[in-house]
Design a protein around this motif. Structure first.
Motif, PDB file in Angstrom:
ATOM      1  N   ASN A  12       0.868  -1.175   0.052  1.00 51.27           N
ATOM      2  CA  ASN A  12       0.146  -0.124  -0.004  1.00 51.27           C
ATOM      3  C   ASN A  12       1.021   1.236   0.039  1.00 51.27           C
ATOM      4  OD1 ASN A  12      -2.866  -1.146   0.268  1.00 51.27           O
ATOM      5  ND2 ASN A  12      -1.813  -2.177   2.146  1.00 51.27           N
ATOM      6  N   ILE A  13       0.905   1.990  -1.188  1.00 51.98           N
ATOM      7  CA  ILE A  13       1.584   3.058  -1.271  1.00 51.98           C
ATOM      8  C   ILE A  13       0.941   4.660  -1.345  1.00 51.98           C
ATOM      9  CG2 ILE A  13       3.200   4.407  -3.112  1.00 51.98           C
ATOM     10  CD1 ILE A  13       4.191   1.645  -3.792  1.00 51.98           C
ATOM     11  N   ILE A  14       1.273   5.487  -0.388  1.00 52.84           N
ATOM     12  CA  ILE A  14       0.870   6.684  -0.382  1.00 52.84           C
ATOM     13  C   ILE A  14       1.613   7.711  -0.846  1.00 52.84           C
ATOM     14  CG2 ILE A  14       0.013   8.567   1.143  1.00 52.84           C
ATOM     15  CD1 ILE A  14      -0.781   6.290   2.867  1.00 52.84           C
ATOM     16  N   THR A  15       1.354   8.621  -1.965  1.00 55.01           N
ATOM     17  CA  THR A  15       2.108   9.476  -2.278  1.00 55.01           C
ATOM     18  C   THR A  15       1.673  10.754  -2.517  1.00 55.01           C
ATOM     19  OG1 THR A  15       3.691  10.012  -4.054  1.00 55.01           O
ATOM     20  CG2 THR A  15       1.812   8.874  -4.859  1.00 55.01           C
ATOM     21  N   TYR A  16       2.121  11.688  -3.212  1.00 60.33           N
ATOM     22  CA  TYR A  16       1.452  12.930  -2.992  1.00 60.33           C
ATOM     23  C   TYR A  16       1.584  13.462  -4.560  1.00 60.33           C
ATOM     24  CZ  TYR A  16       1.596  13.345   1.939  1.00 60.33           C
ATOM     25  OH  TYR A  16       1.550  12.900   3.132  1.00 60.33           O
ATOM     26  N   LYS A  17       0.550  14.209  -5.139  1.00 62.53           N
ATOM     27  CA  LYS A  17       0.613  14.763  -6.370  1.00 62.53           C
ATOM     28  C   LYS A  17       1.902  15.221  -6.945  1.00 62.53           C
ATOM     29  CE  LYS A  17      -1.890  17.742  -9.832  1.00 62.53           C
ATOM     30  NZ  LYS A  17      -3.106  18.241 -10.056  1.00 62.53           N
ATOM     31  N   ASN A  18       2.464  14.770  -8.080  1.00 63.17           N
ATOM     32  CA  ASN A  18       3.701  15.165  -8.452  1.00 63.17           C
ATOM     33  C   ASN A  18       5.067  15.071  -7.623  1.00 63.17           C
ATOM     34  OD1 ASN A  18       2.380  16.242 -10.986  1.00 63.17           O
ATOM     35  ND2 ASN A  18       2.134  17.989 -10.123  1.00 63.17           N
ATOM     36  N   GLU A  19       4.854  14.308  -6.598  1.00 63.83           N
ATOM     37  CA  GLU A  19       5.816  13.871  -5.802  1.00 63.83           C
ATOM     38  C   GLU A  19       7.103  13.308  -6.717  1.00 63.83           C
ATOM     39  OE1 GLU A  19       7.108  11.639  -1.635  1.00 63.83           O
ATOM     40  OE2 GLU A  19       5.352  11.036  -2.538  1.00 63.83           O
ATOM     41  N   TYR A  20       6.915  12.526  -7.775  1.00 59.41           N
ATOM     42  CA  TYR A  20       7.720  11.915  -8.615  1.00 59.41           C
ATOM     43  C   TYR A  20       7.316  12.496 -10.065  1.00 59.41           C
ATOM     44  CZ  TYR A  20       9.012   8.704  -4.673  1.00 59.41           C
ATOM     45  OH  TYR A  20       9.483   8.360  -3.622  1.00 59.41           O
TER      46      TYR A  20
END
Ligand code: FES
Length: 109
Positions: free
Chosen positions: A18-26
């Motif tokens: 389960n991965i949590i990221t943020y808009k445009n983090e990568y």
């Protein structure tokens, strides 16, 4: 406050991540997966959409031909893997379009 977390679920090597990221983090989904899961030989062309080594199978989302970017369909057609909803993760941006996506990392064969 605006909720800008993006959740995805990744099935890889018989494990669920389960991965949590943020808009445009990568810059794109390929970079996120390579960074968080430490994948060997993943994303060899660095996101040019040519190598196919960043291939994923979308499990809970369907795509039509118009959803694919640049030379994505051309690159995917070079492989025997003919399942629907394959994507090159380097062509997917980290934004609301991948919110809730369940995906499997699949080999380019
Ligand atoms: S990194 Fe090569 S096709 Fe995506």
């Amino acid at each position: 406050m605006i909720e800008n977390k993006i959740h995805i679920k990744v099935f890889f090597n018989n494990e669920v991540h389960n991965i949590i990221t943020y808009k445009n983090e990568y810059r794109n989904l390929m970079q996120l997966l390579a960074d968080r899961l430490v994948l060997d030989d993943f994303g060899e062309c660095k996101g040019e959409g040519k190598c196919g080594t960043c291939m994923i199978l979308a499990i809970n989302k369907s795509y039509s031909k118009s959803d694919y970017y640049r030379n994505e369909l051309n690159t995917l057609s070079k492989f025997k893997n003919e399942r629907d909803n394959l994507r090159l993760s380097c062509q997917l941006l980290i934004n609301e379009e991948i919110q809730g996506l369940h995906l499997e990392i699949t080999e380019a064969i």
